[in-house]
Design a protein around this motif. Structure first.
Motif, PDB file in Angstrom:
ATOM      1  N   THR A  48       0.840  -1.187   0.000  1.00 31.02           N
ATOM      2  CA  THR A  48       0.000   0.000   0.000  1.00 31.02           C
ATOM      3  C   THR A  48       0.880   1.244   0.000  1.00 31.02           C
ATOM      4  OG1 THR A  48      -1.688  -1.174   1.245  1.00 31.02           O
ATOM      5  CG2 THR A  48      -1.814   1.214   1.263  1.00 31.02           C
ATOM      6  N   THR A  64      -2.892   3.743  -4.876  1.00 30.84           N
ATOM      7  CA  THR A  64      -3.149   3.072  -3.603  1.00 30.84           C
ATOM      8  C   THR A  64      -2.222   1.876  -3.386  1.00 30.84           C
ATOM      9  OG1 THR A  64      -4.873   1.731  -4.647  1.00 30.84           O
ATOM     10  CG2 THR A  64      -5.570   3.765  -3.517  1.00 30.84           C
ATOM     11  N   THR A  65      -1.668   1.343  -4.473  1.00 30.78           N
ATOM     12  CA  THR A  65      -0.750   0.205  -4.354  1.00 30.78           C
ATOM     13  C   THR A  65       0.469   0.440  -5.233  1.00 30.78           C
ATOM     14  OG1 THR A  65      -1.821  -1.031  -6.147  1.00 30.78           O
ATOM     15  CG2 THR A  65      -2.595  -1.465  -3.896  1.00 30.78           C
TER      16      THR A  65
END
Length: 138
Positions: A82, A114-115
């Motif tokens: 993350t 987000t990742t």
């Protein structure tokens, strides 16, 4: 006793040879988040320019951005796969409207990521769209 010692030596030698012949496992240090690295956006330059955006991430997540036209700072926070990117101030250098918009879009896409994932020298940030960067290893 002598036969046991010979057997153990041969077994140890065989294990070393087998281990040397196997491909290496995942290199976690090389596959970790690229703190302390500079990377270049994996994409073509803007029309009429040779410049390609770069991103330098410090050991504590502080980031320096040198985009098509603007430059600035930001901060990365990472937990597992993350990622959170918080942009800082961007300095506007006499940008044409299309280049200024491309810079703003790139910073927005990093902020929406987000990742993250790293495969060798390629780092991807994924949110509403995926941005790919190549580590500068030279």
């Amino acid at each position: 006793m002598f036969a046991t010692r010979v057997f153990l030596k041969q077994t140890a030698l065989g294990a070393i040879l087998v281990a040397a012949a196997l491909p290496p496992g995942p290199a976690t240090a090389e596959e970790g988040f690229p703190f302390g690295f500079e990377m270049t956006l994996d994409g073509p330059p803007q029309p009429g320019s040779k410049r390609i955006p770069t991103l330098e991430i410090g050991d504590n997540g502080e980031a320096k951005l040198d985009l098509w036209c603007k430059s600035g700072t930001g901060q990365f926070s990472v937990a597992g796969n993350t990622v959170i990117f918080v942009p800082g101030r961007l300095q506007d250098r006499d940008c044409t409207p299309p280049r200024a918009q491309a810079d703003d879009d790139l910073v927005a896409a990093l902020g929406e990521a987000t990742t993250w994932r790293r495969r060798g020298d390629q780092v991807s940030f994924t949110g509403t769209r995926t941005l790919r960067f190549r580590l500068n290893t030279n």
